[in-house]
Design an enzyme around this catalytic site. Structure first.
Site, PDB file in Angstrom:
ATOM      1  CD  GLU A  39      40.623  66.884  53.184  1.00 24.67           C
ATOM      2  OE1 GLU A  39      40.675  67.089  51.952  1.00 24.67           O
ATOM      3  OE2 GLU A  39      39.725  67.330  53.915  1.00 24.67           O
ATOM      4  NE  ARG A  62      47.810  40.547  37.982  1.00 25.12           N
ATOM      5  CZ  ARG A  62      47.296  41.772  38.071  1.00 25.12           C
ATOM      6  NH1 ARG A  62      47.251  42.548  37.017  1.00 25.12           N
ATOM      7  NH2 ARG A  62      46.809  42.203  39.212  1.00 25.12           N
ATOM      8  CG  HIS A  98      51.647  41.572  43.501  1.00 20.76           C
ATOM      9  ND1 HIS A  98      50.800  42.657  43.518  1.00 20.76           N
ATOM     10  CD2 HIS A  98      50.985  40.601  42.804  1.00 20.76           C
ATOM     11  CE1 HIS A  98      49.677  42.344  42.875  1.00 20.76           C
ATOM     12  NE2 HIS A  98      49.774  41.117  42.419  1.00 20.76           N
ATOM     13  CG  ASP A 111      45.276  49.972  42.072  1.00 16.26           C
ATOM     14  OD1 ASP A 111      45.558  48.788  41.805  1.00 16.26           O
ATOM     15  OD2 ASP A 111      44.347  50.584  41.512  1.00 16.26           O
ATOM     16  CG  LEU A 143      54.572  53.948  61.695  1.00 16.41           C
ATOM     17  CD1 LEU A 143      53.876  55.291  61.412  1.00 16.41           C
ATOM     18  CD2 LEU A 143      55.314  53.497  60.430  1.00 16.41           C
ATOM     19  CD1 TRP A 145      39.757  36.462  50.319  1.00 19.05           C
ATOM     20  CD2 TRP A 145      41.424  35.020  49.968  1.00 19.05           C
ATOM     21  NE1 TRP A 145      40.498  36.390  51.480  1.00 19.05           N
ATOM     22  CE2 TRP A 145      41.533  35.497  51.286  1.00 19.05           C
ATOM     23  CE3 TRP A 145      42.386  34.094  49.522  1.00 19.05           C
ATOM     24  CZ2 TRP A 145      42.545  35.103  52.166  1.00 19.05           C
ATOM     25  CZ3 TRP A 145      43.395  33.689  50.396  1.00 19.05           C
ATOM     26  CH2 TRP A 145      43.461  34.187  51.701  1.00 19.05           C
TER      27      TRP A 145
END
Ligand code: FPP
Length: 253
Positions: free
Chosen positions: A212, A38, A42, A25, A136, A74
């Site tokens: 956690e 913006r 990103h 975020d 991973l 969306w």
């Protein structure tokens, strides 16, 4: 503190979390505070994705789950949605070979049917080309919402009951979990949310029951592997009780 210092502390601490989930975020705020549009936030956030994947491999995390695009996203302006889809495609073009070389197996989880054809095929290509990576597991959550996932699972279970394959009383945690996007995965041990917000935002509502939480104040584009190691060190200081009492607590005689 030097890089390797924190990583060494992570490695020599108590168990490294096996599954780490991240709500990435703060991209928009990172961009706005710099006077950028913006979408540049990103784009910058993609660098943090790379950092965190590399850090996860270095730390010995088995599964990393990234919340890339929520069902609610969306509703953002069409221009931003289209920029985010473009970034997903760019990510595949730029990072797929590297992910494969590093042994990262990518899974895309969410309502992928709502993606446009181009983005869907890029995402599928990434999943196919990285299949078999055993260092991973990376879950990229796309068009994902926790409530929507639970509704979908409930409908799938109801269909099986209607078909006579399952009795209502046979619906238990195992059956429900098998109907989630995350089937077969352990629950996250640690959830990291960046940008200082104390919210779950419809993310992995079932799976986070005993996870956690680590809230980092930094915006996602500023989150790097050192911040990941800091989150793991924080996790290693926690005592997980899963609703039971501490192991040190003895019953009075
Ligand atoms: C939240 O920041 C972030 C997103 C909605 C998108 C996350 C996407 C990326 C980091 C890039 C692509 C990712 C992958 C895995 C390839 P926000 O826009 O809500 O920020 P704000 O709260 O400051 O407005």
């Amino acid at each position: 503190m030097a890089d390797s210092d924190r990583l060494n502390r992570v490695r020599s601490g108590t168990a490294v979390p096996s599954h780490v989930a991240v709500i990435m975020d703060g991209n928009g705020r990172w961009a706005s505070e710099r006077g950028f549009p913006r979408h540049l936030g990103h784009k910058e956030g993609m660098k943090s994705v790379r950092e965190v994947i590399e850090g996860a491999v270095e730390a010995g995390i088995d599964t990393l789950t990234l919340f890339a695009f929520s069902t609610d996203n969306w509703k953002r302006p069409a221009q931003e949605v289209s920029a985010l889809m473009g970034l997903l495609r760019l990510y595949v073009r730029k990072e797929c070979a590297e992910l494969r070389n590093r042994g990262v197996e990518v899974h895309a989880l969410g309502d992928l049917d709502s993606l446009d054809e181009q983005t869907l095929s890029a995402v599928q290509e990434m999943v196919e080309r990285t299949r078999g990576g055993d260092v991973l597991r990376l879950n990229v959550m796309i068009s994902y919402g926790g409530r929507e996932e639970l509704l979908r699972a409930t409908q799938a279970l109801a269909d099986r009951v209607r078909a006579g394959e399952l009795l209502p009383e046979q619906i238990d945690a195992e059956e429900l979990e098998a109907a989630l996007f995350t089937r077969g995965l352990s629950d996250p041990d640690l959830l990291i949310r960046t940008s200082g917000e104390y919210r779950i935002s419809n993310f992995m509502l079932w799976q986070l029951a005993y996870t956690e939480l680590h809230i980092s104040p930094v915006y996602w584009p500023d989150f790097d592997r050192e911040a990941l190691f800091e989150a793991i060190l924080d996790f290693q200081r926690r005592e997980r009780r899963f609703g039971c009492v501490s192991v040190e607590v003895n019953e009075p005689q």
